[in-house]
Motif scaffolding. Sequence first.
Motif, PDB file in Angstrom:
ATOM      1  N   UNK A 148       1.169  -0.875   0.023  1.00 19.71           N
ATOM      2  CA  UNK A 148      -0.162   0.111   0.132  1.00 19.71           C
ATOM      3  C   UNK A 148       1.583   1.257   0.001  1.00 19.71           C
ATOM      4  N   UNK A 149       2.322   1.092   0.837  1.00 19.11           N
ATOM      5  CA  UNK A 149       3.165   2.663   1.240  1.00 19.11           C
ATOM      6  C   UNK A 149       4.012   2.293  -0.292  1.00 19.11           C
ATOM      7  N   UNK A 150       3.398   1.796  -0.813  1.00 19.03           N
ATOM      8  CA  UNK A 150       5.091   1.147  -2.572  1.00 19.03           C
ATOM      9  C   UNK A 150       4.558   2.774  -3.155  1.00 19.03           C
ATOM     10  N   UNK A 151       3.032   2.208  -3.436  1.00 17.40           N
ATOM     11  CA  UNK A 151       2.363   3.494  -4.496  1.00 17.40           C
ATOM     12  C   UNK A 151       2.737   5.068  -3.880  1.00 17.40           C
TER      13      UNK A 151
ATOM     14  N   UNK B  85       0.205   4.904   9.689  1.00 18.47           N
ATOM     15  CA  UNK B  85       0.695   6.275   8.618  1.00 18.47           C
ATOM     16  C   UNK B  85      -0.372   5.654   7.747  1.00 18.47           C
ATOM     17  N   UNK B  86      -0.992   4.499   7.254  1.00 23.92           N
ATOM     18  CA  UNK B  86      -1.600   4.718   6.693  1.00 23.92           C
ATOM     19  C   UNK B  86      -2.699   4.474   6.875  1.00 23.92           C
ATOM     20  N   UNK B  87      -3.842   4.477   7.737  1.00 20.85           N
ATOM     21  CA  UNK B  87      -4.810   4.815   8.613  1.00 20.85           C
ATOM     22  C   UNK B  87      -5.933   2.952   8.534  1.00 20.85           C
ATOM     23  N   UNK B  88      -4.709   2.400   8.312  1.00 20.49           N
ATOM     24  CA  UNK B  88      -5.144   1.187   8.335  1.00 20.49           C
ATOM     25  C   UNK B  88      -6.077  -0.131   9.319  1.00 20.49           C
ATOM     26  N   UNK B  89      -4.909   0.749  10.223  1.00 14.89           N
ATOM     27  CA  UNK B  89      -5.293  -0.307  11.511  1.00 14.89           C
ATOM     28  C   UNK B  89      -6.298  -1.101  11.711  1.00 14.89           C
ATOM     29  N   UNK B  90      -7.556  -0.226  11.913  1.00 14.96           N
ATOM     30  CA  UNK B  90      -9.301  -0.686  11.679  1.00 14.96           C
ATOM     31  C   UNK B  90      -9.537  -2.365  10.693  1.00 14.96           C
ATOM     32  N   UNK B  91      -9.299  -1.571   9.628  1.00 20.48           N
ATOM     33  CA  UNK B  91      -9.549  -1.980   8.378  1.00 20.48           C
ATOM     34  C   UNK B  91      -8.717  -3.892   8.119  1.00 20.48           C
ATOM     35  N   UNK B  92      -7.577  -3.585   8.654  1.00 19.26           N
ATOM     36  CA  UNK B  92      -6.463  -5.094   8.841  1.00 19.26           C
ATOM     37  C   UNK B  92      -6.971  -5.481  10.180  1.00 19.26           C
TER      38      UNK B  92
ATOM     39  N   UNK C 180      14.232   1.844   3.302  1.00 16.77           N
ATOM     40  CA  UNK C 180      13.300   1.883   4.475  1.00 16.77           C
ATOM     41  C   UNK C 180      12.088   2.828   4.120  1.00 16.77           C
ATOM     42  N   UNK C 181      11.371   2.519   4.178  1.00 12.97           N
ATOM     43  CA  UNK C 181      10.527   3.773   3.861  1.00 12.97           C
ATOM     44  C   UNK C 181      10.388   4.235   5.182  1.00 12.97           C
ATOM     45  N   UNK C 182       9.229   5.741   4.593  1.00 17.16           N
ATOM     46  CA  UNK C 182       9.684   6.844   6.206  1.00 17.16           C
ATOM     47  C   UNK C 182       8.162   6.863   6.150  1.00 17.16           C
ATOM     48  N   UNK C 183       7.169   6.097   6.434  1.00 13.81           N
ATOM     49  CA  UNK C 183       5.715   7.095   6.221  1.00 13.81           C
ATOM     50  C   UNK C 183       5.346   8.333   6.753  1.00 13.81           C
ATOM     51  N   UNK C 184       5.079   9.303   6.382  1.00 13.95           N
ATOM     52  CA  UNK C 184       4.482  11.069   6.911  1.00 13.95           C
ATOM     53  C   UNK C 184       2.840  10.243   7.401  1.00 13.95           C
ATOM     54  N   UNK C 185       2.832  11.042   8.690  1.00 15.13           N
ATOM     55  CA  UNK C 185       1.073  10.761   8.759  1.00 15.13           C
ATOM     56  C   UNK C 185       0.174  10.593   7.834  1.00 15.13           C
ATOM     57  N   UNK C 186      -0.370   9.803   7.335  1.00 10.07           N
ATOM     58  CA  UNK C 186      -2.157  10.399   6.781  1.00 10.07           C
ATOM     59  C   UNK C 186      -1.712  11.125   5.222  1.00 10.07           C
TER      60      UNK C 186
ATOM     61  N   UNK D  33      -5.268  10.435  -6.431  1.00  9.00           N
ATOM     62  CA  UNK D  33      -5.180   9.889  -8.115  1.00  9.00           C
ATOM     63  C   UNK D  33      -5.185   8.538  -7.576  1.00  9.00           C
ATOM     64  N   UNK D  34      -4.712   8.376  -5.899  1.00  8.14           N
ATOM     65  CA  UNK D  34      -4.028   6.841  -5.853  1.00  8.14           C
ATOM     66  C   UNK D  34      -5.204   5.994  -5.571  1.00  8.14           C
ATOM     67  N   UNK D  35      -4.401   4.764  -5.900  1.00  9.16           N
ATOM     68  CA  UNK D  35      -5.266   3.708  -5.001  1.00  9.16           C
ATOM     69  C   UNK D  35      -4.458   3.100  -4.018  1.00  9.16           C
ATOM     70  N   UNK D  36      -5.599   2.119  -2.969  1.00 12.98           N
ATOM     71  CA  UNK D  36      -4.942   1.419  -1.571  1.00 12.98           C
ATOM     72  C   UNK D  36      -3.949   0.427  -2.654  1.00 12.98           C
TER      73      UNK D  36
END
Length: 798
Positions: free
Chosen positions: A22-25, A61-68, A193-199, A795-798
């Motif tokens: 998900x973060x890759x895009x 960072x991806x706000x995916x916790x709940x879905x996961x 390594x990916x360093x994602x910003x917060x959402x 424009x980004x997909x999940x």
Amino acid sequence: MDLLQASVNDKYLALARTVRHYLMTRWLETERRQTELQSKAVAYLSAEFLLGRQLDNSLLATDLEEIAAESLQGLGIELDELRTVEVEPGLGNGGLGRLAACFIDSLATLDVPSIGYGIRYEYGIFKQTFVDGRQVEQPDNWLELGSPWEFPHPEAAVTVNFGGHTEKTADDDGREVSRWVPGWSVEGVPYNYMVPGYQNGRVNTLRLWSARATKAFDLQIFNAGDYTEAVRAQTFAENISKVLYPEDSTPQGKELRLQQQYFFVACSLRNFIEDVLPAGYDLHKLPERITFQLNDTHPVIAIPELMRILIDERGWNWDEAWDVTNQVFAYTCHTLLPEALEVWPTSLLEKLLPRHLEIIYRINKDFLARVRETYPGDEMRARHMSIIAESPERAVRMAYLATVTGSKVNGVAALHSQLLRDKVLKDFSDMEPEKFTNVTNGVTPRRFVRLANPGLSGLITEAIGDGWVTDLDRLSELEPLADDSGFLSRFREVKAANKARFADVMEARDGIRVDTGTMVDAMVKRLHEYKRQMLKVLHIVSLYEQVKSGALPIEKVTPRTFVFGAKAAPGYRMAKEIIALINAVGRTVNDDPAMQGRLTIVFPPNYNVTLAEKLIPAADLSEQISVAGKEASGTGNMKFALNGALTIGTDDGANVEIRELVGDENFFLFGMSEPEVERVVSAGYEPASFYDKNAALRRALDLIASGAFSDGRRGEFEPIVANLLEQDRFLVLADFQSYMDAQARVDTAYADQDAWTRSAVLNVARTGFFSSDRSMRDYLDRIWHAEPVSIDVSSMQG
Ligand SMILES: *Cc1c(COP(=O)(O)O)cnc(C)c1O
């Protein structure tokens, strides 16, 4: 693979790969945008990044916790179970490495184009175990099961040269030029390594370098027919990134360490210049594109390396190269301890980096000419300021090299920066005052509040909305709630739940029982004499002695659980003795029925980021008790205050700013101030006089010396007691009474739980300043002058 056959680790890896995908895009989009805009970026050069676990942070960072969590539940898998199998990458010793990790998190969240550069140690900070209460180190094989968070790029490997000699030749115009003829080389392979910003859709890069033998080197030896020698060369090269040096604030001056330092900065500069910048970029404009921030002196060898690239490889003249080099480096100093200032013997540099040594000499020659011009006839000053120390051996003072070259020099808390200007780097500050600035450290609220303390986070969000996660000053909106009894009781419930969670972790991790009904009094940080774990031990021993001797009725003792967490550098004898003493006191006190469980000492081994995240939210009292003028800033102090612990502390490092913000009435100050320490030391400090004068102190020390904590063996802790009585470099005995008095004030305050909780809420409400987002804004304003660049996620997909 069948889900039924999958191990927990398999499931963890599957989830990690999903989040990563998900973060890759977003990662690719961040890079595309940077290529398009070519805006100024920040490169944070650091020999350490103490990252902590990655899965949780990526889910946040991806706000995916709940879905996961929901999808996993559908498969009968608990997210919590998967979280716990992740081994944290311990690529740092303590505060300095953790700071670097907080900073890159904040830079990504603030949308600043930036890149972290460091070393991919195969073995991180050692795993600490206790055998008979003594520290035993075990290798940290964190890559054993592989890491789903790293992306190796062997195709982007760069070559780094070492050794050999220099030759003087003449250029076309007859000017003398020096040419480096290296003796050997290794390759650096980048692991991203990916360093994602917060959402926010931004994913920056942390690029860590791993060493391997060059093909040419291999082939040469192979052709000579020596297979074993070729394999040995492989090992020799790989050694460079094999292990993190476990010394925190006491550099050992080992050759391999210098190899590590040069290895990673040479890789990083080459990578930035040749791969990050567009092909053919005019390096005269380098300052428009980058600041290289030097995290302490570990990466300072980058300075002569850039000079070498510009002069030897690009054919620039000295002045041109110096002008650009001056502008692109800035230096953060992290210490006040003289023994922590790194120096490299010129003999070692001569052998490993002969061309760089020449460049350093030239930098020094020009600099000293400037000093003599500014201060005619003041030869003493020139000698003091020389980048080259003459005794005890000829050596390069790396902090001076960084100060002379950098565009800015910053300390890491207001008091620290002041002491740098007034003491450690006084001559430099007198000569170029505008070069010096302060940026007070901070910690990321994502990891150290939002993730570590979901209970408190939920409560805050309910009260003021969730904007605080990226705008921590908004915690001030909690201020009125400090007088709302409903809010206070919910705050107290959160603290109680955090204690229960911490107790569960301790039970599961170490089989240690924690009484959740007690005050949690925590001192967690590297073991160092200046941090004064010994003062904490004396407090505990004194209470114990008073109860045992009948001076203090046990019912009058506030029930406390003292939590220690501390690794000692493996070669630091006194620190290891103190660890043994803490464990010995713990065994004796915990097992004594007369204590009725009122005083309990727990010392879980292997304090790391993962444990910090569980302990800090459970703490009532934060121990920040270094001798004034020695702790540059501290960041543990900030984590505790933000999680609603009250601080007992000296006027040192960032404690000063914490106290100013939370108010005297919500902070337990004790001990001498820095000027008082100075006065006592220069007047000739005699620790034994405090022993003679103070009966409680005398009894506590005598009890330790009597063998009461070592099965009657009197000699066991003799070195500790003797050191305190004869030297006591960090004034433990001088501050003892003041500390005991402050602890009595803590007991009184804790007895009024409503008032205590009010203070705790005010600590949270008033410490938003300590977000590392604020630190990054200060660096941007005062030093980097780079602008945020937003990433379009629509424009980004999940
Ligand atoms: C924050 C942190 C530190 C730094 O603690 P100080 O009290 O500032 O020395 C050290 N180790 C870990 C694991 C941390 O999270």
